[in-house]
Motif scaffolding. Structure first.
Motif, PDB file in Angstrom:
ATOM      1  N   ASP A   1       9.738   9.708  36.550  1.00  0.00           N
ATOM      2  CA  ASP A   1       9.352   8.943  35.366  1.00  0.00           C
ATOM      3  C   ASP A   1       8.631   7.714  35.905  1.00  0.00           C
ATOM      4  O   ASP A   1       9.224   6.916  36.622  1.00  0.00           O
ATOM      5  N   TRP A   2       7.365   7.618  35.611  1.00  0.00           N
ATOM      6  CA  TRP A   2       6.636   6.493  36.217  1.00  0.00           C
ATOM      7  C   TRP A   2       5.531   5.980  35.325  1.00  0.00           C
ATOM      8  O   TRP A   2       5.061   6.676  34.422  1.00  0.00           O
ATOM      9  N   GLN A   3       5.155   4.739  35.565  1.00  0.00           N
ATOM     10  CA  GLN A   3       4.022   4.153  34.861  1.00  0.00           C
ATOM     11  C   GLN A   3       2.764   4.612  35.579  1.00  0.00           C
ATOM     12  O   GLN A   3       2.798   4.905  36.758  1.00  0.00           O
ATOM     13  N   GLY A   4       1.671   4.641  34.915  1.00  0.00           N
ATOM     14  CA  GLY A   4       0.423   4.963  35.588  1.00  0.00           C
ATOM     15  C   GLY A   4       0.005   6.402  35.382  1.00  0.00           C
ATOM     16  O   GLY A   4      -1.044   6.828  35.877  1.00  0.00           O
ATOM     17  N   ARG A   5       0.809   7.165  34.647  1.00  0.00           N
ATOM     18  CA  ARG A   5       0.500   8.577  34.457  1.00  0.00           C
ATOM     19  C   ARG A   5      -0.833   8.791  33.762  1.00  0.00           C
ATOM     20  O   ARG A   5      -1.525   9.767  34.017  1.00  0.00           O
ATOM     21  N   THR A   6      -1.166   7.890  32.841  1.00  0.00           N
ATOM     22  CA  THR A   6      -2.410   8.069  32.076  1.00  0.00           C
ATOM     23  C   THR A   6      -3.426   6.975  32.386  1.00  0.00           C
ATOM     24  O   THR A   6      -4.322   6.717  31.589  1.00  0.00           O
ATOM     25  N   TRP A   7      -3.269   6.332  33.545  1.00  0.00           N
ATOM     26  CA  TRP A   7      -4.245   5.309  33.912  1.00  0.00           C
ATOM     27  C   TRP A   7      -5.483   5.969  34.514  1.00  0.00           C
ATOM     28  O   TRP A   7      -5.435   7.103  34.994  1.00  0.00           O
ATOM     29  N   CYS A   8      -6.563   5.184  34.528  1.00  0.00           N
ATOM     30  CA  CYS A   8      -7.857   5.710  34.981  1.00  0.00           C
ATOM     31  C   CYS A   8      -7.977   5.596  36.507  1.00  0.00           C
ATOM     32  O   CYS A   8      -7.534   4.630  37.105  1.00  0.00           O
TER      33      CYS A   8
ATOM     34  N   LEU B   1      -9.968   7.742  48.533  1.00  0.00           N
ATOM     35  CA  LEU B   1      -9.884   6.280  48.566  1.00  0.00           C
ATOM     36  C   LEU B   1      -8.494   5.786  48.932  1.00  0.00           C
ATOM     37  O   LEU B   1      -8.232   4.594  48.968  1.00  0.00           O
ATOM     38  N   GLN B   2      -7.573   6.729  49.204  1.00  0.00           N
ATOM     39  CA  GLN B   2      -6.197   6.324  49.435  1.00  0.00           C
ATOM     40  C   GLN B   2      -6.003   5.566  50.749  1.00  0.00           C
ATOM     41  O   GLN B   2      -5.238   4.592  50.803  1.00  0.00           O
ATOM     42  N   GLY B   3      -6.695   6.017  51.798  1.00  0.00           N
ATOM     43  CA  GLY B   3      -6.541   5.376  53.096  1.00  0.00           C
ATOM     44  C   GLY B   3      -6.821   3.885  53.023  1.00  0.00           C
ATOM     45  O   GLY B   3      -5.995   3.060  53.443  1.00  0.00           O
ATOM     46  N   ALA B   4      -7.965   3.525  52.430  1.00  0.00           N
ATOM     47  CA  ALA B   4      -8.332   2.116  52.319  1.00  0.00           C
ATOM     48  C   ALA B   4      -7.365   1.369  51.408  1.00  0.00           C
ATOM     49  O   ALA B   4      -6.971   0.235  51.692  1.00  0.00           O
ATOM     50  N   ALA B   5      -6.958   2.029  50.324  1.00  0.00           N
ATOM     51  CA  ALA B   5      -6.027   1.389  49.382  1.00  0.00           C
ATOM     52  C   ALA B   5      -4.691   1.119  50.067  1.00  0.00           C
ATOM     53  O   ALA B   5      -4.070   0.077  49.865  1.00  0.00           O
ATOM     54  N   ALA B   6      -4.257   2.070  50.893  1.00  0.00           N
ATOM     55  CA  ALA B   6      -2.972   1.926  51.580  1.00  0.00           C
ATOM     56  C   ALA B   6      -3.008   0.757  52.558  1.00  0.00           C
ATOM     57  O   ALA B   6      -2.048   0.007  52.693  1.00  0.00           O
TER      58      ALA B   6
ATOM     59  N   ASP C   1      -9.729  -0.300  43.506  1.00  0.00           N
ATOM     60  CA  ASP C   1      -8.696  -1.118  42.890  1.00  0.00           C
ATOM     61  C   ASP C   1      -7.880  -0.305  41.879  1.00  0.00           C
ATOM     62  O   ASP C   1      -6.652  -0.408  41.819  1.00  0.00           O
ATOM     63  N   LEU C   2      -8.570   0.526  41.102  1.00  0.00           N
ATOM     64  CA  LEU C   2      -7.867   1.348  40.108  1.00  0.00           C
ATOM     65  C   LEU C   2      -6.979   2.392  40.794  1.00  0.00           C
ATOM     66  O   LEU C   2      -5.860   2.667  40.352  1.00  0.00           O
ATOM     67  N   VAL C   3      -7.493   2.951  41.876  1.00  0.00           N
ATOM     68  CA  VAL C   3      -6.725   3.939  42.637  1.00  0.00           C
ATOM     69  C   VAL C   3      -5.457   3.284  43.197  1.00  0.00           C
ATOM     70  O   VAL C   3      -4.353   3.828  43.104  1.00  0.00           O
ATOM     71  N   GLN C   4      -5.630   2.087  43.733  1.00  0.00           N
ATOM     72  CA  GLN C   4      -4.494   1.367  44.306  1.00  0.00           C
ATOM     73  C   GLN C   4      -3.422   1.083  43.254  1.00  0.00           C
ATOM     74  O   GLN C   4      -2.225   1.218  43.490  1.00  0.00           O
ATOM     75  N   ARG C   5      -3.870   0.726  42.057  1.00  0.00           N
ATOM     76  CA  ARG C   5      -2.958   0.425  40.942  1.00  0.00           C
ATOM     77  C   ARG C   5      -2.083   1.636  40.620  1.00  0.00           C
ATOM     78  O   ARG C   5      -0.889   1.512  40.381  1.00  0.00           O
ATOM     79  N   VAL C   6      -2.701   2.816  40.616  1.00  0.00           N
ATOM     80  CA  VAL C   6      -1.952   4.041  40.335  1.00  0.00           C
ATOM     81  C   VAL C   6      -0.973   4.342  41.468  1.00  0.00           C
ATOM     82  O   VAL C   6       0.198   4.671  41.239  1.00  0.00           O
ATOM     83  N   LEU C   7      -1.469   4.197  42.715  1.00  0.00           N
ATOM     84  CA  LEU C   7      -0.639   4.532  43.880  1.00  0.00           C
ATOM     85  C   LEU C   7       0.599   3.638  43.977  1.00  0.00           C
ATOM     86  O   LEU C   7       1.683   4.105  44.337  1.00  0.00           O
ATOM     87  N   VAL C   8       0.431   2.359  43.648  1.00  0.00           N
ATOM     88  CA  VAL C   8       1.566   1.429  43.693  1.00  0.00           C
ATOM     89  C   VAL C   8       2.694   1.971  42.821  1.00  0.00           C
ATOM     90  O   VAL C   8       3.865   1.999  43.225  1.00  0.00           O
ATOM     91  N   GLN C   9       2.340   2.441  41.629  1.00  0.00           N
ATOM     92  CA  GLN C   9       3.358   2.951  40.702  1.00  0.00           C
ATOM     93  C   GLN C   9       4.006   4.238  41.217  1.00  0.00           C
ATOM     94  O   GLN C   9       5.207   4.431  41.089  1.00  0.00           O
ATOM     95  N   ALA C  10       3.185   5.111  41.785  1.00  0.00           N
ATOM     96  CA  ALA C  10       3.724   6.386  42.281  1.00  0.00           C
ATOM     97  C   ALA C  10       4.678   6.142  43.450  1.00  0.00           C
ATOM     98  O   ALA C  10       5.722   6.786  43.556  1.00  0.00           O
ATOM     99  N   HIS C  11       4.335   5.188  44.296  1.00  0.00           N
ATOM    100  CA  HIS C  11       5.228   4.835  45.406  1.00  0.00           C
ATOM    101  C   HIS C  11       6.537   4.257  44.874  1.00  0.00           C
ATOM    102  O   HIS C  11       7.620   4.587  45.343  1.00  0.00           O
ATOM    103  N   ARG C  12       6.404   3.386  43.874  1.00  0.00           N
ATOM    104  CA  ARG C  12       7.582   2.744  43.302  1.00  0.00           C
ATOM    105  C   ARG C  12       8.536   3.780  42.718  1.00  0.00           C
ATOM    106  O   ARG C  12       9.750   3.592  42.715  1.00  0.00           O
TER     107      ARG C  12
END
Lengths: 289, 190
Positions: free
Chosen positions: A184-191, A237-242, A206-217
């Motif tokens: 159960d996480w936030q970001g499921r329907t984010w762009c 874009l995950q490598g750079a976001a990470a 930046d948008l990718v990072q926002r989604v990844l933060v939630q999935a990690h959480r």
């Protein structure tokens, strides 16, 4: 599998599934095959126009999908989609053609004979109506999945998406039926930033990072998508976001069909996992453990 | 990001323009009462020079020049969050579409020519093959932007992972697809 009175389905793969999203197509076909769903491809289909047709012209955005709808009509079939963007454009076009005389006339004048009545169905909806639990051979035990819808599957103004735009649950139901633990996480329907990944990479990143933060959480082992562009952006874009966000690990980003096919007993070698930029091995380890 | 305009500019209003945008978008811009839900929901708002709700107001006021010069409609990716949340049922993304399409035909400099080029390359490959060719799209766009070298590593990474098909997939009855493009061109489209 086909109910009486229901039209057969014709698969519309879409352009990305022949290139960057080839793993999606491979796993879609594998899933359909293992479920015993005989689905033909839509004959001689063309590009749906994606986000580029409506970028420049409202009519082009309807005419390109209209030709595909007309082909389906001639085949006596409904359209089965996998790509979220194709699904969105096809549903939108069908709606515009059946509600606007101007659009219907424009299609006719451009040589497209579409009378109407073709349904556009997404694979998630079809699987949601299938008795999955009875056919699972290798339950996805121990795998914690963050289901990621992105934008286009659930937000189709006027006609409606495949599920509730704010709080969808269809992918959770399908992967839950495959034995996965759904987060159960936030970001499921984010762009994910869509094509801005090419034109404004800092914005998309930046948008990718926002989604990844939630999935990690949410403690996910992987993110599941139903869109080739969402998958590409979150993967590429995950490598750079990470690095920016200081994540300790990378999250595999898979197509939901890779997971359904695995659960139905497919060999991982047939599902295009080697195409992923973020290594899927940790996810496979979670699945085995 | 573009610098915001100063408030001291002379205001030129075109009172028939809101109606033109309503006709082009099929959306009733006049219904917007400025609640700001679209702006609050927009994932690209922080990158926009004219926020969605402000753009709606500017269209209502007929601030044609201001709106047509904005980069915001070029950054809109039509995620449709605004559309599903608008209390008045306005599909703001469609208004963004109409404004962008209008800005492409005015003859003035395109606010984000790089983004326009990307979509043109996409459609060019559809014109050529009937199906989009991601390899040619990326190469053509990168080349035109003069950033082929910077983008090369991404392209190579995708190729190494078998994700960039080099050979185009073509539609057999490609004439039918080209006829769609021609129909648009004939009625003065882009």
């Amino acid at each position: 599998m086909q109910a009486v009175g229901q039209k057969p389905l014709a698969l519309y793969p879409g352009c990305s599934l022949l290139s960057t999203g080839a793993a999606y197509l491979a796993s879609v076909r594998e899933t359909l095959h293992l479920l015993g769903l005989a689905v033909k491809d839509l004959t001689d289909w063309n590009c749906c126009g994606a986000s580029s047709a409506h970028f420049v012209d409202p009519e082009l955005a309807v005419l390109l999908p209209a030709r595909n709808l007309a082909i389906a009509e001639a085949m006596g079939a409904d359209v089965l989609t996998a790509c979220a963007a194709c699904h969105h454009r096809m549903v939108q076009a069908e709606h515009d053609l059946s509600t606007s005389d101007t659009m219907a006339r424009a299609a006719m004048e451009a040589g497209v004979a579409y009378r109407g009545g073709v349904r556009v169905r997404h694979l998630l909806s079809v699987l949601d109506e299938t008795d999955l639990p009875g056919r699972i051979r290798r339950p996805l035990k121990g795998l914690r999945v963050a289901c990621y819808y992105g934008c286009l599957l659930v937000r189709i103004p006027r006609s409606g998406g495949i599920d509730d735009p704010e709080n969808p649950g269809i992918m959770e139901r399908v992967l839950g039926a495959c034995g996965a633990e759904v987060a159960d996480w936030q970001g499921r329907t984010w762009c994910c930033g869509a094509s801005l990944a090419a034109t404004a990479p800092e914005v998309a990143g930046d948008l990718v990072q926002r989604v990844l933060v939630q999935a990690h959480r949410a403690g996910a082992d992987c993110i599941a998508t139903a869109c080739p562009l969402c998958q590409l952006n979150l993967d590429l874009l995950q490598g750079a976001a990470a690095t920016r966000a200081g994540f300790e690990r990378l999250l595999p980003v898979v197509f939901f069909t890779q997971l359904t096919a695995l659960a139905l007993g497919a060999s991982p070698r047939r599902l295009g996992f080697e195409q992923h930029l973020v290594e899927v091995r940790p996810m496979m380890a979670a699945l085995a453990g | 990001m573009q610098p915001r305009e100063s408030a001291a500019q002379p205001v030129q209003r075109d009172h028939s323009w809101p109606l033109a945008i309503e006709a082009a978008s099929g959306e009733r811009v006049g219904l917007c009462f400025g609640c700001g839900i679209c702006t609050g929901s927009c994932p690209l708002a922080s990158a926009m020079d004219l926020l969605p709700s402000r753009l709606m107001k500017a269209v209502q006021l007929g601030l044609r020049e201001r709106v047509l010069g904005a980069t915001a409609p070029y950054l809109c990716v039509a995620c449709e969050t605004c559309a599903v949340r608008c209390p008045n049922g306005i599909d703001v993304a469609r208004v963004m579409d109409a404004v962008r399409q209008a800005s492409l035909t005015t003859g003035r400099p395109v606010p984000r020519v790089d983004i326009q080029r990307f979509h043109r390359w996409f459609l060019r490959t559809v014109w050529m093959f009937g199906r989009a060719h991601e390899g040619l799209l990326s190469a053509g766009y990168s080349l035109q932007q003069g950033r082929l070298l910077q983008d090369l590593s991404t392209g190579l990474a995708l190729m190494r992972h078998g994700r960039l098909a080099l050979w185009p997939h073509t539609v057999r009855r490609q004439r039918e697809v080209r006829r769609l493009f021609r129909a648009i061109a004939q009625r003065g489209g882009r």
